[in-house]
Structures are given as C-alpha cells and as structure tokens.
Write a protein that holds these residues in place. Structure first.
Motif, PDB file in Angstrom:
ATOM      1  N   LYS A  84       0.834  -1.209   0.000  1.00  0.00           N
ATOM      2  CA  LYS A  84       0.000   0.000   0.000  1.00  0.00           C
ATOM      3  C   LYS A  84       0.865   1.253   0.000  1.00  0.00           C
ATOM      4  CE  LYS A  84      -3.817  -2.202   2.515  1.00  0.00           C
ATOM      5  NZ  LYS A  84      -4.524  -2.267   3.815  1.00  0.00           N
ATOM      6  N   TYR A 135       1.070   4.104  -2.732  1.00  0.00           N
ATOM      7  CA  TYR A 135       0.855   5.492  -2.313  1.00  0.00           C
ATOM      8  C   TYR A 135       1.953   6.399  -2.872  1.00  0.00           C
ATOM      9  CZ  TYR A 135       1.309   9.398   1.007  1.00  0.00           C
ATOM     10  OH  TYR A 135       1.469  10.626   1.576  1.00  0.00           O
ATOM     11  N   MET A 142      -5.064   5.172   3.410  1.00  0.00           N
ATOM     12  CA  MET A 142      -4.090   4.108   3.623  1.00  0.00           C
ATOM     13  C   MET A 142      -4.017   3.725   5.096  1.00  0.00           C
ATOM     14  SD  MET A 142      -0.069   4.020   2.570  1.00  0.00           S
ATOM     15  CE  MET A 142       0.314   5.335   3.725  1.00  0.00           C
ATOM     16  N   ARG A 202      -7.272   1.799   6.113  1.00  0.00           N
ATOM     17  CA  ARG A 202      -7.242   0.418   5.613  1.00  0.00           C
ATOM     18  C   ARG A 202      -6.244  -0.439   6.386  1.00  0.00           C
ATOM     19  NH1 ARG A 202      -6.948  -0.130  -0.757  1.00  0.00           N
ATOM     20  NH2 ARG A 202      -7.261  -2.292  -0.104  1.00  0.00           N
ATOM     21  N   GLU A 206     -11.115   2.505   1.653  1.00  0.00           N
ATOM     22  CA  GLU A 206     -11.109   2.295   0.204  1.00  0.00           C
ATOM     23  C   GLU A 206     -11.739   3.482  -0.517  1.00  0.00           C
ATOM     24  OE1 GLU A 206     -11.952   0.267   2.468  1.00  0.00           O
ATOM     25  OE2 GLU A 206     -11.093  -1.725   2.145  1.00  0.00           O
ATOM     26  N   GLU A 224      -9.356   6.447  -0.820  1.00  0.00           N
ATOM     27  CA  GLU A 224      -8.347   6.242  -1.870  1.00  0.00           C
ATOM     28  C   GLU A 224      -8.970   6.444  -3.249  1.00  0.00           C
ATOM     29  OE1 GLU A 224      -6.481   2.488  -1.252  1.00  0.00           O
ATOM     30  OE2 GLU A 224      -5.361   3.173   0.501  1.00  0.00           O
TER      31      GLU A 224
END
Length: 397
Positions: A145, A149, A273, A276, A342, A345
């Motif tokens: 992740k 990112y 991020m 999650r 989610e 993002e």
C-alpha cells in the motif's frame, strides 16, 4: 539526554511528550511501559551517526519499501531481508541505518520502533503504516500500500514537473534574448543614432537613453543582476518560501482551487491508507494533519474535534470545507458500506485524474500565450530600434 516522542495512547489520541533517558532505546522502552505506541522520536544523539540530525539524509524510503516487499514476497524473513539490503548497500549513511535496524530487530524490538528512531529518515506516515500492520501480521500488504501510495504521488509530481519544463525553458530563453538585445544590441544602435543626429520618435529616444545608460554603467548593471539572481535563489531555497508561493498563487481563483484539490488528494490518500491498515479514525486524522497547510490544517482540526465527539466523518469534513461535491457523496457511500478507507483512496484517484486533465488543458493554453508574449516583446524592441532608420530612409527618398 532529552527526547521528544510523538505517540498514540490507549485511547487512540496522539500525544507529544518529552522524556529524559541515557539512550534512545531506553526512551522507547520507557514510552512502551507507559502504554504508548511510538510514532516518531527526536532529540538526543546517536553514537556512530553524528551528522544525521544536521541535514536531510539521502535514504529513499519508497525504494527501500519496494525492495523489502520483493524480498518478503520471495519468502525471506524480515531480519534476513533487511540484512540482505544492508549487505548490498555501499553508501555509509544508508548502511548505518540498515545495520541499526537489523541490530534492533535481533534485540527483540519491533520494526516500527526501530524505524521510529530515525524520524529524519522515515516519515511518521510510514512508521504508522508499519505499526498498524504489526497488529494484523500483514507487513507485505502494508508495504504494498505504501509503495502504491508513493507511486501515485510521484505520478502527479512528474506530471506537474514535465508540464513545467517547456514553459520555464521558454521563459529562460526569452529572457536571455531580451537581455542580449537590451544589453548589447541597443547600446550600439544608440551610438549610431547619436552620430546620425536628427529627431527620433520618443519611444526610440527612450531606447537610446537606455542604451547610453547600459553603455556607461554596464559593469554596475551586471553586478546588480548577479546580486539579484543570488538573492532570488537564496529566497527560493528558504524553508518557508514554497508555502508563501503557494499561498500567493492561491489568490488566483482557478489556480487556488486546483492547488486545494491537489492538497486534498494527498490528504485523502494518506488517510485512506491508514484506515485500511487498521488505524483508528481520530488517530489517523491527527497523524496526517501536517499534510494540509495553513487554513486547511485548521479546518481539519475543527473536523477532528467534531469526529471525536461522534459526528460522522462525511458531515464533519463537509461542514469544514474539506470536500467537493463529488467527494462528499463518496464519503457518505463509504460510511454506509463500511469501506471508508477504500473510498478515500478512490476519492484521491478521482482528484488525481481531475488535476491531470486540468494540467493538460492549462499547458496547451499557456504555452502559445507565453510564446506570443515573448515574441511581441522581442518584436517591439526590434521595431523601436529600426524605426529611426526607416524614417531616415524615407527622408532620403
């Protein structure tokens, strides 16, 4: 020695405290005994690395994350993976950091605590991502992740930089051509017109006067230009200058809104991020508050207070001006489905697409306008220089 520790307590509140300890390891141990999860630690001194606190360290966190993820997915253990990266490293500073991480892991420290010893190297967001993964045992997923990112941020930055190269080059070349005309060509034309005599148009007279001035005080002009360039470079490299430039550009309605959208995209991507990864909402908001500058940071603090009091995230964000029409609706959907991380993002991806389209449109419009402006300035100088010659030729005929 005195250490400043930024940590998360058992109520998911971010706290900053100062501890006295002989070493950094004992300071971290003292914080852990108080039930605190350390995000970053600064202060004191670290033996063997006296210069890391004095300047920015050249340690590519994104590349380190990608290589570590590759080794972990290949089946290597965490300590073995970092040992491998340490063995292949050639730069002393990076080798020291990796070696210290290995030593701390062998002594029983967690990876997040080991990373927190180097706040000048590993940003709090990266440390928090690793710490959240340690509770779930999903370090490879967390690294994946973070790599994604960083990749998204790099894509947007490269888009902006690539779009700026040609206009900047055009302005530099145009400025050099205009400087050559005013500093070299015009003084010589001024001498010619002075020898010819006669009346010349007032605009040409202004140019001739400038030519005389440049000819008489050329060295002083060069010194003044040099001092101006050095002063400009020094000002641009000052820590607070980028924020001032952004604030000035934000005064223009169209540009200001796009900068705001870019800042919100970075904020939503970071927050998504962390959510999650399992970080609590309030702790995540406090951790990423530094990503938003000035007024937006104050708005986020107000929204965080509302969320801590029980207000839904979508309502708090919308009430404090941290959303657009699209993102407000997407946040409400995220709350209904329970997939807020989610959804944030996805909001960031939507913002990135919008920014990319606007950059393409702006560049296509700005480049021709800039070329036309520079061409008009150069053409004006040339015409004004030659206008007395045209008049002289007409009088001869």
């Amino acid at each position: 020695m005195e250490f400043t520790i930024r940590s998360v307590d058992q109520s998911a509140t971010i706290r900053t405290l100062t501890l006295e300890a002989p070493t950094k390891e004992l300071a971290l141990q003292s914080a852990a005994e108080r039930g605190l999860r350390v995000l970053s630690i600064s202060g004191g001194a670290s033996a063997g690395m006296p210069t890391l606190r004095k300047r920015k360290v050249d340690f590519p966190v994104g590349h380190f994350s990608h290589e570590l993820l590759t080794l972990l997915n290949a089946g290597l253990a965490l300590v073995e993976s970092i040992e491998t990266l340490n063995e292949k490293e050639t730069k002393n500073e990076r080798k020291y950091i990796l070696g210290k991480l290995v030593a701390d892991l062998f002594s029983g420290s967690s990876l997040s605590n080991a990373l927190a010893q180097f706040p000048e190297v590993f940003p709090p967001l990266f440390v928090a991502t690793v710490r959240a993964s340690e509770r779930t045992g999903g370090l490879p997923e967390a690294l994946e992740k973070y790599v994604a990112y960083q990749s998204q941020l790099d894509i947007v930055k490269k888009k902006i930089v690539s779009a700026s190269i040609y206009p900047v080059l055009l302005m530099v070349v145009g400025t050099l051509v205009i400087g050559f005309l005013l500093g070299y060509v015009v003084p010589r034309f001024a001498k010619i017109f002075e020898d010819i005599g006669g009346d010349v148009p007032w605009m040409s007279r202004l140019l001739i006067d400038w030519g005389h001035f440049a000819q008489d005080y050329g060295s002083m002009l060069l010194v003044a230009i040099g001092v101006g360039v050095v002063t400009l470079v020094f000002w641009l490299t000052r820590p607070g200058t980028p924020a001032k430039l952004v604030k000035a550009v934000q005064q223009f309605p169209a540009l200001g809104e796009r900068i705001r959208v870019y800042q919100l995209a970075r904020f939503y991507r970071s927050l998504g991020m962390l959510l999650r990864g399992g970080m609590p909402a309030v702790a995540s908001l406090e951790l990423v508050s530094d990503l938003l500058p000035g007024a937006l940071s104050q708005q986020l603090n107000a929204a965080t207070r509302l969320i801590r009091e029980g207000t839904p995230i979508s309502v708090a964000m919308e009430k404090n001006g941290l959303t657009t029409v699209v993102s407000a609706r997407m946040l409400r959907v995220g709350e209904r489905t329970g997939q807020m991380g989610e959804m944030m993002e996805r909001i960031a991806l939507f913002y990135d697409s919008e920014i990319s389209q606007w950059i393409d449109w702006f560049v296509k419009l700005f480049e021709p306008l800039l070329m036309a402006f520079i061409g008009l300035v150069i053409g004006f100088i040339v015409v004004v220089m030659y206008f007395p010659i045209f008049e002289l030729a007409g009088s001869i005929r």
